[in-house]
Design a protein around this motif. Sequence first.
Motif, PDB file in Angstrom:
ATOM      1  N   THR A 232      75.218  20.667  66.529  1.00 25.55           N
ATOM      2  CA  THR A 232      75.964  19.996  67.587  1.00 25.55           C
ATOM      3  C   THR A 232      75.024  19.483  68.662  1.00 25.55           C
ATOM      4  OG1 THR A 232      77.802  21.515  67.210  1.00 25.55           O
ATOM      5  CG2 THR A 232      77.799  20.333  69.291  1.00 25.55           C
ATOM      6  N   ARG A 233      75.320  18.304  69.145  1.00 27.44           N
ATOM      7  CA  ARG A 233      74.558  17.722  70.251  1.00 27.44           C
ATOM      8  C   ARG A 233      75.228  18.139  71.557  1.00 27.44           C
ATOM      9  NH1 ARG A 233      71.204  12.912  70.299  1.00 27.44           N
ATOM     10  NH2 ARG A 233      70.867  12.311  72.466  1.00 27.44           N
ATOM     11  N   TYR A 234      74.452  18.700  72.484  1.00 25.36           N
ATOM     12  CA  TYR A 234      74.951  19.082  73.800  1.00 25.36           C
ATOM     13  C   TYR A 234      74.426  18.056  74.804  1.00 25.36           C
ATOM     14  CZ  TYR A 234      76.053  21.932  77.873  1.00 25.36           C
ATOM     15  OH  TYR A 234      76.555  22.391  79.059  1.00 25.36           O
ATOM     16  N   GLY A 235      75.243  17.049  75.050  1.00 30.33           N
ATOM     17  CA  GLY A 235      74.843  15.964  75.941  1.00 30.33           C
ATOM     18  C   GLY A 235      73.556  15.326  75.470  1.00 30.33           C
ATOM     19  N   ASP A 236      72.692  14.998  76.428  1.00 32.06           N
ATOM     20  CA  ASP A 236      71.383  14.435  76.106  1.00 32.06           C
ATOM     21  C   ASP A 236      70.300  15.498  76.156  1.00 32.06           C
ATOM     22  OD1 ASP A 236      72.423  11.888  75.801  1.00 32.06           O
ATOM     23  OD2 ASP A 236      72.183  11.416  77.936  1.00 32.06           O
ATOM     24  N   ALA A 237      70.706  16.781  76.207  1.00 30.85           N
ATOM     25  CA  ALA A 237      69.745  17.856  76.430  1.00 30.85           C
ATOM     26  C   ALA A 237      69.292  18.577  75.157  1.00 30.85           C
ATOM     27  CB  ALA A 237      70.327  18.873  77.414  1.00 30.85           C
ATOM     28  N   TYR A 238      70.237  18.934  74.267  1.00 32.26           N
ATOM     29  CA  TYR A 238      69.890  19.803  73.141  1.00 32.26           C
ATOM     30  C   TYR A 238      70.641  19.443  71.867  1.00 32.26           C
ATOM     31  CZ  TYR A 238      67.915  23.102  76.509  1.00 32.26           C
ATOM     32  OH  TYR A 238      67.166  23.686  77.493  1.00 32.26           O
ATOM     33  N   LEU A 239      70.024  19.790  70.733  1.00 33.48           N
ATOM     34  CA  LEU A 239      70.717  19.975  69.463  1.00 33.48           C
ATOM     35  C   LEU A 239      70.822  21.488  69.311  1.00 33.48           C
ATOM     36  CD1 LEU A 239      69.038  17.506  66.932  1.00 33.48           C
ATOM     37  CD2 LEU A 239      71.310  17.334  67.975  1.00 33.48           C
ATOM     38  N   LEU A 240      71.994  21.976  68.941  1.00 31.26           N
ATOM     39  CA  LEU A 240      72.240  23.419  68.854  1.00 31.26           C
ATOM     40  C   LEU A 240      72.943  23.767  67.553  1.00 31.26           C
ATOM     41  CD1 LEU A 240      73.823  23.802  72.406  1.00 31.26           C
ATOM     42  CD2 LEU A 240      71.509  24.494  71.768  1.00 31.26           C
ATOM     43  N   CYS A 241      72.695  24.970  67.061  1.00 27.44           N
ATOM     44  CA  CYS A 241      73.480  25.485  65.938  1.00 27.44           C
ATOM     45  C   CYS A 241      73.400  27.002  65.923  1.00 27.44           C
ATOM     46  CB  CYS A 241      73.010  24.913  64.601  1.00 27.44           C
ATOM     47  SG  CYS A 241      71.448  25.564  63.995  1.00 27.44           S
ATOM     48  N   ASN A 242      74.384  27.599  65.247  1.00 29.12           N
ATOM     49  CA  ASN A 242      74.390  29.029  64.962  1.00 29.12           C
ATOM     50  C   ASN A 242      74.332  29.194  63.458  1.00 29.12           C
ATOM     51  OD1 ASN A 242      74.634  30.413  67.484  1.00 29.12           O
ATOM     52  ND2 ASN A 242      76.748  29.719  67.626  1.00 29.12           N
ATOM     53  N   LEU A 243      73.554  30.161  63.007  1.00 30.81           N
ATOM     54  CA  LEU A 243      73.498  30.454  61.584  1.00 30.81           C
ATOM     55  C   LEU A 243      73.509  31.947  61.379  1.00 30.81           C
ATOM     56  CD1 LEU A 243      70.265  31.326  60.805  1.00 30.81           C
ATOM     57  CD2 LEU A 243      69.998  28.956  61.478  1.00 30.81           C
ATOM     58  N   ARG A 244      73.884  32.343  60.188  1.00 32.17           N
ATOM     59  CA  ARG A 244      73.879  33.755  59.840  1.00 32.17           C
ATOM     60  C   ARG A 244      72.627  34.023  59.027  1.00 32.17           C
ATOM     61  NH1 ARG A 244      77.542  37.306  61.265  1.00 32.17           N
ATOM     62  NH2 ARG A 244      79.267  35.841  61.161  1.00 32.17           N
ATOM     63  N   GLY A 245      71.839  34.995  59.502  1.00 32.61           N
ATOM     64  CA  GLY A 245      70.590  35.348  58.847  1.00 32.61           C
ATOM     65  C   GLY A 245      70.707  36.666  58.112  1.00 32.61           C
ATOM     66  N   PRO A 246      69.579  37.355  57.918  1.00 36.55           N
ATOM     67  CA  PRO A 246      69.581  38.619  57.168  1.00 36.55           C
ATOM     68  C   PRO A 246      70.420  39.679  57.867  1.00 36.55           C
ATOM     69  CG  PRO A 246      67.480  38.290  58.263  1.00 36.55           C
ATOM     70  CD  PRO A 246      68.260  37.019  58.434  1.00 36.55           C
ATOM     71  N   SER A 247      71.059  40.524  57.085  1.00 37.45           N
ATOM     72  CA  SER A 247      71.905  41.612  57.586  1.00 37.45           C
ATOM     73  C   SER A 247      73.025  41.114  58.480  1.00 37.45           C
ATOM     74  CB  SER A 247      71.063  42.671  58.315  1.00 37.45           C
ATOM     75  OG  SER A 247      70.112  43.237  57.442  1.00 37.45           O
ATOM     76  N   GLY A 248      73.415  39.843  58.328  1.00 39.75           N
ATOM     77  CA  GLY A 248      74.517  39.298  59.103  1.00 39.75           C
ATOM     78  C   GLY A 248      74.167  38.897  60.523  1.00 39.75           C
ATOM     79  N   ILE A 249      72.888  38.933  60.886  1.00 39.44           N
ATOM     80  CA  ILE A 249      72.458  38.597  62.237  1.00 39.44           C
ATOM     81  C   ILE A 249      72.796  37.137  62.527  1.00 39.44           C
ATOM     82  CG2 ILE A 249      70.454  38.361  63.773  1.00 39.44           C
ATOM     83  CD1 ILE A 249      69.037  40.406  61.852  1.00 39.44           C
ATOM     84  N   ILE A 250      73.380  36.882  63.696  1.00 44.35           N
ATOM     85  CA  ILE A 250      73.615  35.508  64.116  1.00 44.35           C
ATOM     86  C   ILE A 250      72.396  35.043  64.897  1.00 44.35           C
ATOM     87  CG2 ILE A 250      75.020  33.944  65.498  1.00 44.35           C
ATOM     88  CD1 ILE A 250      77.424  35.732  64.886  1.00 44.35           C
ATOM     89  N   VAL A 251      71.808  33.948  64.431  1.00 42.44           N
ATOM     90  CA  VAL A 251      70.635  33.353  65.057  1.00 42.44           C
ATOM     91  C   VAL A 251      71.038  31.956  65.520  1.00 42.44           C
ATOM     92  CG1 VAL A 251      68.273  32.534  64.669  1.00 42.44           C
ATOM     93  CG2 VAL A 251      69.051  34.670  63.600  1.00 42.44           C
ATOM     94  N   ALA A 252      70.751  31.644  66.777  1.00 40.49           N
ATOM     95  CA  ALA A 252      71.012  30.309  67.310  1.00 40.49           C
ATOM     96  C   ALA A 252      69.689  29.577  67.415  1.00 40.49           C
ATOM     97  CB  ALA A 252      71.684  30.395  68.662  1.00 40.49           C
TER      98      ALA A 252
END
Length: 146
Positions: free
Chosen positions: A120-140
């Motif tokens: 997702t694009r947050y205005g003109d400032a960032y591209l952002l995402c959340n993903l699920r990594g090892p052991s179910g950890i959420i990494v942004a």
Amino acid sequence: MTIQRMDNVGIVVDDLPAAVAFFTELGMELEGEADIDGGPADRMLGLDGVRTTIAMMRTPDGHGKLELTKFHAPAAVTAGPAEPPPHTMGLHRVMFAVDDLDATLARLRGHGAVLLGEVTRYGDAYLLCNLRGPSGIIVALAERLG
């Protein structure tokens, strides 16, 4: 009196080598691994018969650290669903600033990462995402634009 710094974030994992490989692919460096058991660990955690292996990971700038912990005894406990949704109470996620979000996400998919929503694009400032990594950890991941 004030705190000196945030030292690390501890994350309990079920597959330590997979977690180390994932965070290494992300760009963190393995600072060291250690087996810890009994004595001080029992007293600090309020548990009996603690046997763990920890891996300390650090960011390239040396300021951020993750302590990945595999419990051999007592067995790790799952409080709630194995992969809690992003709005679960407690530690929400760990976020990393990256140079190229798409390339980073592509590399992490090779280590089992699954995108939770969409990039997702947050205005003109960032591209952002959340993903699920090892052991179910959420990494942004956050890529600064401009």
